[in-house]
Design a protein around this motif. Structure first.
Motif, PDB file in Angstrom:
ATOM      1  N   ASP A  93       1.018  -1.112  -0.028  1.00 29.73           N
ATOM      2  CA  ASP A  93      -0.191  -0.007   0.067  1.00 29.73           C
ATOM      3  C   ASP A  93       1.057   1.315   0.090  1.00 29.73           C
ATOM      4  O   ASP A  93       2.097   1.129   0.361  1.00 29.73           O
TER       5      ASP A  93
ATOM      6  N   GLU B 219       0.737   5.816   0.971  1.00 31.22           N
ATOM      7  CA  GLU B 219       0.114   6.775   1.409  1.00 31.22           C
ATOM      8  C   GLU B 219       0.237   7.934   0.718  1.00 31.22           C
ATOM      9  O   GLU B 219       1.929   8.246   0.900  1.00 31.22           O
TER      10      GLU B 219
ATOM     11  N   ASP C  14      -2.445   3.681  -6.831  1.00 27.97           N
ATOM     12  CA  ASP C  14      -1.085   3.575  -6.189  1.00 27.97           C
ATOM     13  C   ASP C  14      -0.072   3.371  -7.003  1.00 27.97           C
ATOM     14  O   ASP C  14       1.027   3.553  -6.759  1.00 27.97           O
TER      15      ASP C  14
ATOM     16  N   GLY D  87     -14.942  -1.005  -0.503  1.00 24.81           N
ATOM     17  CA  GLY D  87     -13.889  -0.357   0.207  1.00 24.81           C
ATOM     18  C   GLY D  87     -13.128  -1.279   1.092  1.00 24.81           C
ATOM     19  O   GLY D  87     -13.657  -2.406   1.529  1.00 24.81           O
TER      20      GLY D  87
ATOM     21  N   LYS E 171     -10.816   3.125   9.374  1.00 30.71           N
ATOM     22  CA  LYS E 171     -10.298   4.164   8.262  1.00 30.71           C
ATOM     23  C   LYS E 171     -10.141   5.510   8.438  1.00 30.71           C
ATOM     24  O   LYS E 171     -10.186   6.414   7.551  1.00 30.71           O
TER      25      LYS E 171
ATOM     26  N   HIS F 236      -7.808   7.543   9.226  1.00 26.29           N
ATOM     27  CA  HIS F 236      -6.445   8.195   8.731  1.00 26.29           C
ATOM     28  C   HIS F 236      -6.455   8.111   7.249  1.00 26.29           C
ATOM     29  O   HIS F 236      -5.511   8.524   6.882  1.00 26.29           O
ATOM     30  N   SER F 237      -7.390   7.740   6.545  1.00 18.28           N
ATOM     31  CA  SER F 237      -7.120   7.498   5.163  1.00 18.28           C
ATOM     32  C   SER F 237      -6.969   8.771   4.331  1.00 18.28           C
ATOM     33  O   SER F 237      -6.367   8.872   3.479  1.00 18.28           O
TER      34      SER F 237
ATOM     35  N   TRP G  88      -0.211  12.953   4.935  1.00 15.93           N
ATOM     36  CA  TRP G  88       0.813  11.939   5.189  1.00 15.93           C
ATOM     37  C   TRP G  88       2.195  12.332   5.024  1.00 15.93           C
ATOM     38  O   TRP G  88       3.215  11.716   5.007  1.00 15.93           O
TER      39      TRP G  88
ATOM     40  N   TRP H 179      -1.201   6.516  13.430  1.00 18.46           N
ATOM     41  CA  TRP H 179      -1.334   6.604  11.822  1.00 18.46           C
ATOM     42  C   TRP H 179      -0.674   5.224  11.426  1.00 18.46           C
ATOM     43  O   TRP H 179      -0.813   4.844  10.438  1.00 18.46           O
TER      44      TRP H 179
ATOM     45  N   TYR I  14      -2.254   2.198  11.914  1.00 23.00           N
ATOM     46  CA  TYR I  14      -3.481   2.161  10.931  1.00 23.00           C
ATOM     47  C   TYR I  14      -2.792   1.546   9.437  1.00 23.00           C
ATOM     48  O   TYR I  14      -3.271   0.718   8.884  1.00 23.00           O
ATOM     49  N   ALA I  15      -1.765   2.214   9.164  1.00 25.27           N
ATOM     50  CA  ALA I  15      -0.918   1.843   7.994  1.00 25.27           C
ATOM     51  C   ALA I  15      -0.661   0.322   7.818  1.00 25.27           C
ATOM     52  O   ALA I  15      -0.524  -0.237   6.931  1.00 25.27           O
TER      53      ALA I  15
ATOM     54  N   ASP J 197      -3.326  -2.039   7.190  1.00 21.35           N
ATOM     55  CA  ASP J 197      -3.877  -2.324   5.909  1.00 21.35           C
ATOM     56  C   ASP J 197      -3.337  -3.444   5.158  1.00 21.35           C
ATOM     57  O   ASP J 197      -4.025  -3.985   4.443  1.00 21.35           O
TER      58      ASP J 197
END
Length: 399
Positions: free
Chosen positions: A31, A33, A87, A117, A132, A134-135, A139, A148, A151-152, A155
């Protein structure tokens, strides 16, 4: 192996992480950000990678720079991404270019899941609630808050399990091959060409009538874009679109009048006033004024077809109804069964004669995948034939 929530920001730590990931097993959860809405660039400010047997690694791309070693070690492995098309560009910018992907968002669409999602798909298939919150965070912030990073990391840690569940579901629904075609199409899709007259995307541009007003909007947009690029700030954070449109509509005749314009707001509206006034002056003297309606190959919206091209409207309604029935049968959204623009273009200007082979060729030239052509070409051709028959019968009854 690095701590899950430690950001890797040195070449030495990055090379060590590359070795750890190469020694892992199975596909990689990946992923990225960005800071969309905050910065001008669409670069990645954090790249997360998880692999079984190796762990989770959070990389700081601005500090590391080039990821060619990691790409050389892992490009041939399968990379799992959610909505890969969002991405891939920022990954490729730092040298990460996977040879194979599994797109969990696209797989969810092909499986007919009601919502696609990442959070909702994870909850439905894995029974895990994935917050979600902090989507949409900035960043580019440094240092990144621990919450954060948690969360990352989560994912990507769930992506391999999610992929395994989806592989089984694709096999059960006989959609493995079409999923592979869709994943490959995402990988091979060329980068979007630069927009012609990107300033025309200003919100509210259609409210401007005169050419001089449009010229002012263009010059202000260019000035704002230059400043945004220089400072790496999202253009709308400097001066909102609404402010540009307001100034272009009024066309202030002095610097003071521009400064006094109540609608001309934003963090750079006053401290960069010379820049905006220069743009207004350039617009007032320019001989290169844009046309009110630029030439475009964009089709009119279908709601206007009944008046502008009634035959195409009839074909479109018939073909769309046939494809809608197929989407219900195969549990695939209409926009994934066939790109809506492809259907509209074939209906607007159908091949002659319009049989399954010629419709298929037309769809292929537009970019449709083989499975899409196999599923839809005959249905579209049949719909066109039915429309012609109805029209012929109507003409005979009138004569």
């Amino acid at each position: 192996m690095n701590s899950t929530h430690s950001v890797i920001d040195t070449r030495e730590a990055y090379l060590a992480a590359t070795a750890d990931l190469a020694a892992g097993n199975g596909p990689l959860g990946v992923d990225a950000e960005r800071a969309s809405g905050f910065t001008y660039s669409q670069r990645a400010y954090l790249i997360q990678i998880f692999r079984r047997g190796a762990g989770t690694f959070l990389f700081d791309p601005p500090m590391i720079g080039d990821f060619s070693e990691l790409n050389a070690a892992l490009a041939d492995e399968e990379w799992i991404l959610h909505a890969a098309s969002q991405d891939l560009a920022c990954l490729r910018e730092v040298g990460l270019n996977p040879g194979r992907i599994f797109d969990t968002e696209l797989a969810a669409r092909l499986l007919g899941l009601p919502r696609v999602g990442l959070g909702t798909v994870v909850e439905e298939l894995l029974g895990i609630h994935l917050a979600k919150e902090h989507s949409a965070a900035n960043w580019s912030t440094r240092p990144l808050p621990e919450s954060w990073l948690v969360y990352a990391a989560l994912d990507v840690e769930l992506l391999p399990d999610l992929r395994d569940q989806m592989v089984d579901l694709l096999v059960e629904s006989d959609k493995t091959d079409l999923a592979a075609q869709e994943f490959l199409a995402v990988l091979e899709k060329p980068a979007a060409a630069a927009r012609v007259d990107p300033w025309r995307r200003l919100s509210g541009i259609h409210s401007l009538r005169g050419q001089r007003n449009l010229t002012a909007a263009r010059e202000l947009w260019i000035a704002r874009d230059d400043l945004a690029r220089e400072s790496d700030v999202s253009p709308g954070r400097l001066v909102p679109d609404a402010s540009i449109i307001a100034a272009a509509r009024v066309l202030p005749t002095t610097r003071q009048a521009l400064s006094a314009l109540r609608e001309f707001t934003g963090r750079a509206s006053r401290n960069e006033l010379d820049r905006w006034w220069a743009a207004i002056q350039a617009a007032q003297t320019s001989t290169d004024m844009p046309q009110s309606k630029p030439h475009t190959d964009t089709l009119p919206p279908p709601r206007a077809w009944a008046e502008r091209n009634p035959e195409a409207d009839t074909r479109f309604r018939a073909a769309r109804a046939a494809l809608t029935a197929l989407t219900e049968e195969r549990s695939i959204p209409l926009e994934n069964l066939l790109t809506p623009d492809y259907l509209r273009r074939v209906c607007w200007a159908p091949p002659i004669p319009a049989d399954a082979a010629s419709v298929g060729e037309a769809l292929e030239s537009l970019g449709a995948r083989p499975w899409q052509i196999d599923a839809t070409a005959q249905l579209i051709a049949d719909a066109f034939v039915e429309v012609l028959q109805v029209e012929d019968e109507a003409e005979e009854s009138e004569s």
